[in-house]
Design a protein around this motif. Structure first.
Motif, PDB file in Angstrom:
ATOM      1  N   GLY A 162       0.785  -1.115   0.071  1.00 17.71           N
ATOM      2  CA  GLY A 162      -0.026   0.020   0.188  1.00 17.71           C
ATOM      3  C   GLY A 162       0.856   1.211   0.095  1.00 17.71           C
ATOM      4  O   GLY A 162       2.100   1.182  -0.004  1.00 17.71           O
ATOM      5  N   VAL A 163       0.202   2.494   0.176  1.00 19.78           N
ATOM      6  CA  VAL A 163       0.995   3.750  -0.109  1.00 19.78           C
ATOM      7  C   VAL A 163       0.584   4.419   1.180  1.00 19.78           C
ATOM      8  O   VAL A 163       1.973   5.013   1.707  1.00 19.78           O
ATOM      9  N   ALA A 164      -0.220   4.520   1.743  1.00 15.93           N
ATOM     10  CA  ALA A 164      -0.421   5.281   3.285  1.00 15.93           C
ATOM     11  C   ALA A 164      -1.845   4.559   3.891  1.00 15.93           C
ATOM     12  O   ALA A 164      -2.170   3.458   3.401  1.00 15.93           O
ATOM     13  N   SER A 165      -1.842   5.211   4.993  1.00 15.02           N
ATOM     14  CA  SER A 165      -2.994   4.642   5.747  1.00 15.02           C
ATOM     15  C   SER A 165      -4.285   4.376   5.053  1.00 15.02           C
ATOM     16  O   SER A 165      -4.948   3.445   5.416  1.00 15.02           O
ATOM     17  N   TYR A 166      -4.604   5.303   4.185  1.00 17.67           N
ATOM     18  CA  TYR A 166      -6.096   5.361   3.582  1.00 17.67           C
ATOM     19  C   TYR A 166      -5.891   5.110   2.082  1.00 17.67           C
ATOM     20  O   TYR A 166      -6.728   5.239   1.321  1.00 17.67           O
ATOM     21  N   VAL A 167      -4.597   4.669   1.629  1.00 15.45           N
ATOM     22  CA  VAL A 167      -4.459   4.281   0.152  1.00 15.45           C
ATOM     23  C   VAL A 167      -3.648   2.947   0.196  1.00 15.45           C
ATOM     24  O   VAL A 167      -2.543   2.900   0.356  1.00 15.45           O
ATOM     25  N   GLY A 168      -4.406   2.044   0.175  1.00 13.44           N
ATOM     26  CA  GLY A 168      -4.068   0.746   0.539  1.00 13.44           C
ATOM     27  C   GLY A 168      -3.559  -0.128  -0.912  1.00 13.44           C
ATOM     28  O   GLY A 168      -3.440   0.598  -1.935  1.00 13.44           O
ATOM     29  N   ALA A 169      -3.550  -1.401  -0.579  1.00 20.35           N
ATOM     30  CA  ALA A 169      -3.119  -2.324  -1.609  1.00 20.35           C
ATOM     31  C   ALA A 169      -4.174  -2.582  -2.519  1.00 20.35           C
ATOM     32  O   ALA A 169      -4.051  -3.283  -3.752  1.00 20.35           O
ATOM     33  N   ASP A 170      -5.285  -2.206  -1.935  1.00 20.53           N
ATOM     34  CA  ASP A 170      -6.650  -2.370  -3.035  1.00 20.53           C
ATOM     35  C   ASP A 170      -6.364  -1.259  -3.837  1.00 20.53           C
ATOM     36  O   ASP A 170      -6.824  -1.857  -5.278  1.00 20.53           O
ATOM     37  N   ILE A 171      -6.083  -0.271  -3.954  1.00 21.75           N
ATOM     38  CA  ILE A 171      -5.791   0.844  -4.815  1.00 21.75           C
ATOM     39  C   ILE A 171      -4.540   0.554  -5.664  1.00 21.75           C
ATOM     40  O   ILE A 171      -4.603   0.848  -6.859  1.00 21.75           O
ATOM     41  N   THR A 172      -3.444   0.137  -5.130  1.00 23.02           N
ATOM     42  CA  THR A 172      -2.395   0.038  -5.997  1.00 23.02           C
ATOM     43  C   THR A 172      -2.421  -1.365  -7.103  1.00 23.02           C
ATOM     44  O   THR A 172      -2.136  -1.081  -8.103  1.00 23.02           O
ATOM     45  N   ALA A 173      -3.332  -2.280  -6.495  1.00 15.49           N
ATOM     46  CA  ALA A 173      -3.646  -3.250  -7.397  1.00 15.49           C
ATOM     47  C   ALA A 173      -4.744  -2.961  -8.456  1.00 15.49           C
ATOM     48  O   ALA A 173      -4.645  -3.197  -9.418  1.00 15.49           O
ATOM     49  N   GLY A 174      -5.662  -2.081  -7.999  1.00 18.40           N
ATOM     50  CA  GLY A 174      -6.850  -1.342  -8.668  1.00 18.40           C
ATOM     51  C   GLY A 174      -6.185  -0.580 -10.020  1.00 18.40           C
ATOM     52  O   GLY A 174      -6.440  -0.612 -11.225  1.00 18.40           O
ATOM     53  N   VAL A 175      -5.069   0.300  -9.599  1.00 12.35           N
ATOM     54  CA  VAL A 175      -4.291   1.165 -10.498  1.00 12.35           C
ATOM     55  C   VAL A 175      -3.644   0.238 -11.533  1.00 12.35           C
ATOM     56  O   VAL A 175      -3.728   0.366 -12.887  1.00 12.35           O
ATOM     57  N   LEU A 176      -3.082  -0.902 -11.122  1.00 12.57           N
ATOM     58  CA  LEU A 176      -2.324  -1.858 -11.846  1.00 12.57           C
ATOM     59  C   LEU A 176      -3.517  -2.598 -13.051  1.00 12.57           C
ATOM     60  O   LEU A 176      -3.343  -2.444 -14.076  1.00 12.57           O
ATOM     61  N   SER A 177      -4.610  -2.832 -12.443  1.00 13.59           N
ATOM     62  CA  SER A 177      -5.464  -3.627 -13.472  1.00 13.59           C
ATOM     63  C   SER A 177      -6.323  -2.668 -14.021  1.00 13.59           C
ATOM     64  O   SER A 177      -6.844  -2.929 -15.296  1.00 13.59           O
ATOM     65  N   SER A 178      -6.191  -1.138 -13.676  1.00 11.88           N
ATOM     66  CA  SER A 178      -6.821  -0.209 -14.783  1.00 11.88           C
ATOM     67  C   SER A 178      -6.223   0.072 -15.766  1.00 11.88           C
ATOM     68  O   SER A 178      -6.401   0.673 -16.698  1.00 11.88           O
ATOM     69  N   GLY A 179      -4.789  -0.059 -15.731  1.00  8.02           N
ATOM     70  CA  GLY A 179      -3.581   0.279 -16.759  1.00  8.02           C
ATOM     71  C   GLY A 179      -3.347   1.833 -16.590  1.00  8.02           C
ATOM     72  O   GLY A 179      -2.504   2.213 -17.213  1.00  8.02           O
TER      73      GLY A 179
END
Lengths: 643, 643
Positions: free
Chosen positions: B354-371
């Motif tokens: 993850g990136v921070a307390s409120y930007v986690g691995a769901d978002i990093t994985a989401g950014v990846l799958s969004s391209g």
């Protein structure tokens, strides 16, 4: 299957212990379930007879009555490990043999000196480092673990670091508790600098430099577990403790233990028993220096291959069966949590490497501390015990073998044999005219039996006074009433019943002598085979280095006289005590020394005696006092020609 | 302290559940000890009122009666999480809200295609290798582990290998069971080839090549846990399952869960609850393809930072408190045994970074799958949920922020709000002349409440028909008896009691509208701040990529009309569904993709909104329908000028 009520009465308990078990349950298992301790020194094979109990009422089926007389059986005696419950049973459990401590360690506590030139900073794999972190803020929201890793990089030059989940779970609280001043305990692998450092622990604040950093060196002997508590910074041994290996109750020798461990649940019990022994020693040692076991961050462990397998829960069955294969000779570094040691759960446990099923880490560590692997001249290293492990060599080559001497010298297989505890006869002298003995007893009380050094002494004296002939036969024509025909053939009465602890005569019979001859012949044959293998004479050995705590009590002269040790000038013999724990201690301190043990393990050529035809021949030749070839024992020859 | 008997009566149980507890015990804790489930959606803070129980007899002390009317209190109602036992008590527990499943997953099960060019041999960190060993003999007594390592070196080019104690304990039996023909499952670190390979498992014999090698991709959502069972060899998703996160009973949103987890024992309960959810999904998925969970050897896990902390038992308290610090953003690889997942205990668990307390691995994985991270042009990625996480960027830069939108769109903080389950109104249309509504209910039954997409729809319709003004006030002069002054101020009746499940009117009040406005304003203000930070206009985003399962049900037109989404041509919006599990799936398959997620986490610049002055300003401007600045919403302007 129907359940039966089994009750166990004990003199020291008011009410009997009871348990319900199905038909077919082993009496020994029922006892365990009822919480009643019945010792099984042979591992439950029905060989030793020590688990005999008296069936007062009810039905049991005896698989074996070996070790019980017809009279015993008539009186209801049965072996708990060989008897099966077939109905309700009431059993009487006689008082069990107590294991008393012989404080060998306290005698030697002063001996250990820190290796010359020990330098914590360059030798130790464990480092303790003070770190000062910048507290997080809205402008620097770096996560705790990254913040710590950055500090490790900048302040301790640790480029890669790792931590277990358990450590990660606590770093946040510790960083805050220490107000971002912390002490990190790290483990490095100096041999592979690319490997990440492991964060073993994190403490709040900056720990005072004078605070010890604790480690332990452990030797798991088949009989005795020894533990040294060491300050890794100064290198000093701060406490030495020893205790019987708790596995003894389930087998006296490694073979019995493997058999027990191979039964259902037996492996787990064996593992727990030795862990309990180590953990209670750990507690004792820590109490002496007012340390907390959790502060111990590294453990280096020596022990024979079976002991290491049982400690780690590795299956040991194939050690016993041809072709005698261990599961693991070089165990990897493990966390104490995995092993079950009660030091810091992240503390590193380093089990030293072994060579083969019967040449284990006690021997590699022993060779290291004996210095054999760096000797210019040929030397012989031996560890006299249940398995006589022998190493012959120098800095250029090392050959090793193990002969299953059996536990005769540890008191088993000899009717009045016993371990070296209070009440054991440890030295005997026999008057050559009257055949009257004089003896020394451990603890100074009335004698109970004879321990290993006492048996060697007794054998030698009987041989020299003519009570025994070269073949080990008791000379019935000796002019003394101490020689007589006993239940097990001809025997010599060492102590009359009126002078013994239990009122029974202490004797040595022809059968006992035969067992002792087998043991000493096996050890001596080992020397012979090793020397033959490399084409040197046994006399070429410039030193005979004797390890093992038993070794310390051997009288060299008498051991030579019975042909246990080769006939050499006495000054070639050196008694080194517990070389295994000493080797573990040195490996605990210095990673290069640890690596030397690995090299020793790899360098040793193991000779499997059971596959060696010359061994049987050498063994048969050594089944005499001192040997069939009298030329090998000139000092004994000289004694008789003088006499 | 004296013990008191507390009894809990339930309609579905014949006898009450009883427990003895000391004075001062929380009623909720007593219930847990008695084995009675009482939901605490707010995490036990006394905010939600859902844990209300009726005290029929005895003495309790109420710390707080928030959420209870005077009448409730008079009838004995008390909040279990806020009431303290002070004597024997008899309590009635009303039926608890049932959590019903909305089978979102089954609808999308066909969608997943294996990434183009997926090649198991070059992409996977897990390898399955057949080995043929020479059996040991008296001439070759190599230990089992060395023998296996030699085979790995010679037959699989693995120069260094390691195994846990658990694996070492079993290799001996497997080697013999397979008659020295075995299949090794290895984990490699392709990024650091010097690192040793890890022996994950060893199977007897040579496993058929067509047998799948199982892995799982998991997304731990605050509301829903999703699990995909994947054959790592073909890359195919073989089963998809989803279920509510079992932590819901102890808190609806991450803040409530952190509060609950920070209580004594709460962290352990939270951890066990999510583990239970994942493990039951694992079992379900495995059952579908007749696999054994023990055969699953790798798990890749996405989830917001709080979810990952709670899964791993990491302390989450500092996530919630300024300056909002996570314990670990990049969790190391762990064994399933350590984590508590019921896959193969040695299976590898990879929690994505993850990136921070409120930007986690769901978002990093989401950014990846969004391209997004490889896009040439600027795009906006958002995950609408309790926390509106937003990422703006392209292949050159990425900025991100999270606004605590609160759980209004998930049905909390709205009197008749509910989750998107059976009985939820998910779409509303209002006749602009009669103000009569038409609606669609999930499952087609009688309505119980309104879910997020229904609320967006309702708000937009009320605004466009004039039932709400720009400031969100209910227009009391509207010509319909559906608008009225209610208990919580002016309200609109969406469904009359005669047509609802429980016979009560379903309404939306001024307070509800205000909560919804706050939520949408927070999300929109997030967009604004991100765009301002990098000096681009929101309209420069060529695509708006919407992740999260909630996003899938949003009606774009209506979301723009209330000012939740920026006013752009509809074709710029793409609904990607659960981008987190999709990202985890791709990372599970390919180590280079996994590395890309790490790079995304490192590349993202996180803007802390609570430290940003412009955010409050942007938030206040967005507290209107659709916005104070009408120019930002030309399509809504156009609607009114047409009307």
């Amino acid at each position: 299957m129907a359940d039966h009520k089994v009750s166990f009465a004990r003199e020291d308990a008011e009410a009997p212990f009871t348990v319900d078990v199905p038909t077919g349950t082993l009496l020994a298992d029922a006892a365990r379930q009822a919480g009643v301790e019945i010792g099984q020194p042979c591992g439950g094979q029905g060989r030793c007879g020590r688990c005999a109990v008296q069936v007062k009422q009810g039905t049991i089926r005896r698989r074996s009555t070996l070790r019980l007389s017809a009279e015993d059986v008539e009186q209801g005696y049965a072996l708990a490990c060989q008897s099966i419950v077939e109905g309700d049973v009431a059993v009487y459990v006689p008082p069990q043999e107590k294991i008393e401590r012989r404080l060998t360690t306290d005698r030697t506590a002063a001996e250990v000196t820190v290796p010359v030139g020990y330098d914590y900073a360059s030798s130790q794999t464990i480092r303790r480092i003070h770190l000062s972190l910048t507290p997080p803020s809205m402008d620097d929201q770096t996560d705790d673990w990254s913040r710590l890793q950055i500090a490790l990089r900048l302040q301790a030059k640790v480029s890669r670091s790792q931590a277990s989940l358990q450590v990660l779970q606590k770093i946040g609280a510790i960083l805050r508790q220490g107000e971002w001043q912390v002490t990190a305990i790290l483990e490095t692998n100096p041999q592979v600098p690319e490997d990440p450092d492991r964060l073993v622990d994190l403490l709040p604040g900056h720990v005072d430099e004078s605070t010890p950093l604790w480690g332990i060196a452990v030797d798991i002997g088949t009989t005795t577990v020894t533990l040294w508590l060491v300050d890794l910074i100064s290198g000093r041994v701060r406490a030495q403790v020893a205790e019987y290996n708790g596995q003894i109750a389930r087998g006296e020798d490694v073979i019995s233990r493997i058999i027990f461990a191979s039964k259902n649940g037996g492996g787990q019990e064996m593992r727990q028993r030795v862990l309990d022994s180590i953990n209670s020693l750990l507690e004792l040692a820590c109490k002496r220096v007012k340390a907390n076991p959790q502060e111990v961050v590294k453990a280096t462990v020596a022990g024979n291959s079976t002991m290491i397998h049982l400690l780690l829960g590795l299956p040991a069955a194939s050690i016993r069966l041809s072709p005698f294969i261990t599961a693991v000779n070089h165990p990897p570094l493990m966390a104490a949590r995995e092993v079950g040691l009660n030091i810091n759960p992240e503390g590193s446990v380093d089990c030293l490497p072994g060579v083969a099923s019967y040449v284990g880490a006690d021997i590699t560590a022993g060779v290291l501390s004996s210095g054999l692997d760096q000797a210019e001249q040929i030397m012989l290293f031996l560890d006299v015990g249940t398995n006589g492990e022998t190493v012959l060599g120098n800095r250029d080559w090392l050959v090793t073998c193990a002969c299953s001497a059996g536990p005769a010298f540890e008191g088993a297989g000899v009717v009045n044999g016993m371990r070296a505890t209070t009440g054991a006869i440890e030295e005997v002298w026999i008057n050559s005219d009257t055949f009257e003995p004089t003896f020394r007893v451990i603890g100074g009380s009335k004698p109970k039996g004879i321990c290993g050094s006492g048996l060697i002494s007794l054998l030698a004296e009987m041989f020299l006074t003519g009570l025994l002939d070269k073949a080990g036969n008791v000379n019935l024509s000796s002019k003394t009433d101490r020689v007589r025909e006993g239940e097990h053939g001809p025997e010599y009465v060492v102590v009359w019943g009126k002078d013994t602890e239990n009122g029974q005569d202490i004797v040595i019979s022809h059968v006992d002598v035969d067992n002792l001859l087998r043991a000493k012949a096996a050890i001596y044959a080992g020397f012979t085979v090793l020397a033959d293998q490399v084409g040197v004479a046994l006399e070429d050995a410039t030193k005979v280095l004797i390890g093992g705590s038993f070794g310390k009590y051997i009288n060299v002269e008498k051991a030579i006289q019975i042909g246990l040790l080769p006939d050499m000038p006495w000054d070639r013999f050196e008694f080194l005590g517990n070389t295994a724990v000493r080797g573990a201690y040195r490996a605990l301190l210095d990673w290069q020394t640890r690596d030397r043990i690995k090299q020793i393990a790899e360098r040793m050529t193991y000779i499997e005696l059971s596959a060696d035809n010359t061994f049987y021949e050498a063994f048969m030749s050594a089944m005499f006092l001192p040997h069939t070839d009298a030329n090998k024992f000139p000092s004994v020859e000289a004694f008789f020609s003088k006499a």
